[in-house]
Write an enzyme that holds these catalytic residues in place. Structure first.
Site, PDB file in Angstrom:
ATOM      1  CG  HIS A   1      26.598  81.581  32.424  1.00  0.00           C
ATOM      2  ND1 HIS A   1      26.782  80.675  33.443  1.00  0.00           N
ATOM      3  CD2 HIS A   1      25.529  82.347  32.803  1.00  0.00           C
ATOM      4  CE1 HIS A   1      25.857  80.873  34.374  1.00  0.00           C
ATOM      5  NE2 HIS A   1      25.106  81.896  34.016  1.00  0.00           N
TER       6      HIS A   1
ATOM      7  CG  HIS B   1      23.840  85.421  33.490  1.00  0.00           C
ATOM      8  ND1 HIS B   1      22.930  84.396  33.367  1.00  0.00           N
ATOM      9  CD2 HIS B   1      23.655  86.225  32.401  1.00  0.00           C
ATOM     10  CE1 HIS B   1      22.222  84.574  32.262  1.00  0.00           C
ATOM     11  NE2 HIS B   1      22.640  85.663  31.671  1.00  0.00           N
TER      12      HIS B   1
ATOM     13  CG  ASP C   1      24.274  84.648  39.301  1.00  0.00           C
ATOM     14  OD1 ASP C   1      24.395  84.970  38.104  1.00  0.00           O
ATOM     15  OD2 ASP C   1      23.586  83.673  39.671  1.00  0.00           O
ATOM     16  CG  HIS C   2      27.345  82.141  37.229  1.00  0.00           C
ATOM     17  ND1 HIS C   2      27.388  80.776  37.358  1.00  0.00           N
ATOM     18  CD2 HIS C   2      26.037  82.485  37.378  1.00  0.00           C
ATOM     19  CE1 HIS C   2      26.165  80.309  37.582  1.00  0.00           C
ATOM     20  NE2 HIS C   2      25.329  81.334  37.594  1.00  0.00           N
TER      21      HIS C   2
ATOM     22  CG  HIS D   1      21.280  80.225  31.453  1.00  0.00           C
ATOM     23  ND1 HIS D   1      20.085  80.493  32.081  1.00  0.00           N
ATOM     24  CD2 HIS D   1      22.237  80.902  32.151  1.00  0.00           C
ATOM     25  CE1 HIS D   1      20.302  81.303  33.106  1.00  0.00           C
ATOM     26  NE2 HIS D   1      21.597  81.568  33.172  1.00  0.00           N
TER      27      HIS D   1
ATOM     28  CG  ASP E   1      22.893  79.470  36.119  1.00  0.00           C
ATOM     29  OD1 ASP E   1      23.300  78.825  37.099  1.00  0.00           O
ATOM     30  OD2 ASP E   1      22.696  80.704  36.153  1.00  0.00           O
TER      31      ASP E   1
ATOM     32  CG  HIS F   1      21.413  79.016  40.998  1.00  0.00           C
ATOM     33  ND1 HIS F   1      21.411  80.214  41.678  1.00  0.00           N
ATOM     34  CD2 HIS F   1      21.932  79.278  39.779  1.00  0.00           C
ATOM     35  CE1 HIS F   1      21.888  81.168  40.886  1.00  0.00           C
ATOM     36  NE2 HIS F   1      22.223  80.614  39.735  1.00  0.00           N
TER      37      HIS F   1
END
Length: 256
Positions: free
Chosen positions: A53, A55, A57-58, A111, A130, A168
């Site tokens: 996805h 975001h 942090d990915h 998400h 996530d 995570h």
């Protein structure tokens, strides 16, 4: 023989490297630095980037990785992501020939609207970003509770021994919440003790597996009568409908 390297990043992210000792594919490289370090340390050559996805942090390390390796970037069709060479949706198959790896794609919105998961059926691996966490699930930022529950049901339908590579290290806080939601679950209590022991030694609690999640993760257990009754009795859910119970669990966890 393929294996998976765990690459910690930021405060609590896990980035995953699938490799055969020579070639490697990386899942959700939010930061290029630890990925480059791991590739160098294990003498691996990157051959593919897999994203679940949009975001940061990915996906934050993709541009830097592409400066070092000219490789295909696989990502969800419905999420806004740069540098994508192959957009994916439900039912697509990703083949990484250098690794002899085949991944099936599941669309798991909630998400984010475009969120996808990758399943390696031959190896029994799930890379779920996530959507599903060890003992929990992702926040619903773009989708609806109905979508998220359907996405989790889709993942829960995988074989029980499927390893769950989530993104995570949230397990301890997730299981504390799970115990509040289902205090009589003895399997959950045992899991909490075991996972705490791992974290005290700085050992990752993931991957878990689908069977363990189905027996201990409240977000996969919204249909359990004991959880539903308690949520209604506490006034958190209006009724025992699974979507209502799931939505109430997610809202409770948001503020837990």
């Amino acid at each position: 023989m393929l294996s998976v390297l765990t690459v910690p990043a930021f405060n609590d992210n896990y980035l995953w490297i699938i490799h055969d000792g020579v070639h490697a594919a990386v899942v959700d490289p939010g930061d290029a630095r630890p990925i480059l370090a791991a590739l160098e340390a294990h003498k691996l050559s990157l051959v593919a980037i897999l994203l679940t996805h949009h975001h940061s942090d990915h996906v934050g390390g993709v541009s830097t990785l592409l400066q070092h390796f000219k490789v295909p970037v696989y990502a969800p069709r419905k999420d806004p992501i740069a540098n994508v060479t192959q957009a994916l949706d439900e039912g697509d198959i990703v083949t990484v020939p250098e690794l002899g790896l085949k991944l099936s794609v599941l669309h798991v919105p909630g998400h984010t609207l475009g969120h996808i998961a990758y399943v390696a059926p031959e190896q029994g691996w799930l890379f779920c970003g996530d959507t599903l966490f060890a003992g929990g699930c992702g926040r619903i930022f773009e989708g609806t509770p109905t979508q998220m529950l359907a996405s989790l049901d889709k993942l829960a339908a995988l074989p029980n021994d499927t390893k769950v590579y989530c993104a995570h290290e949230y397990t301890i806080s997730n299981l504390r919440f799970a115990l509040a939601a289902e205090p009589a679950n003895t399997v959950l209590a045992e899991r909490f003790e075991a996972e705490q022991a791992k974290r005290k030694q700085n050992i990752p609690t993931v991957p878990s597996n689908i069977g363990l999640e189905k027996s201990t993760n409240p977000f996969l257990r919204a249909r359990e009568p004991a959880i539903a009754r308690q949520m209604v009795a506490d006034g958190r859910a209006k009724n025992a409908d699974p979507v209502a119970v799931f939505a109430a669990l997610r809202e409770w966890k948001n503020n837990f």
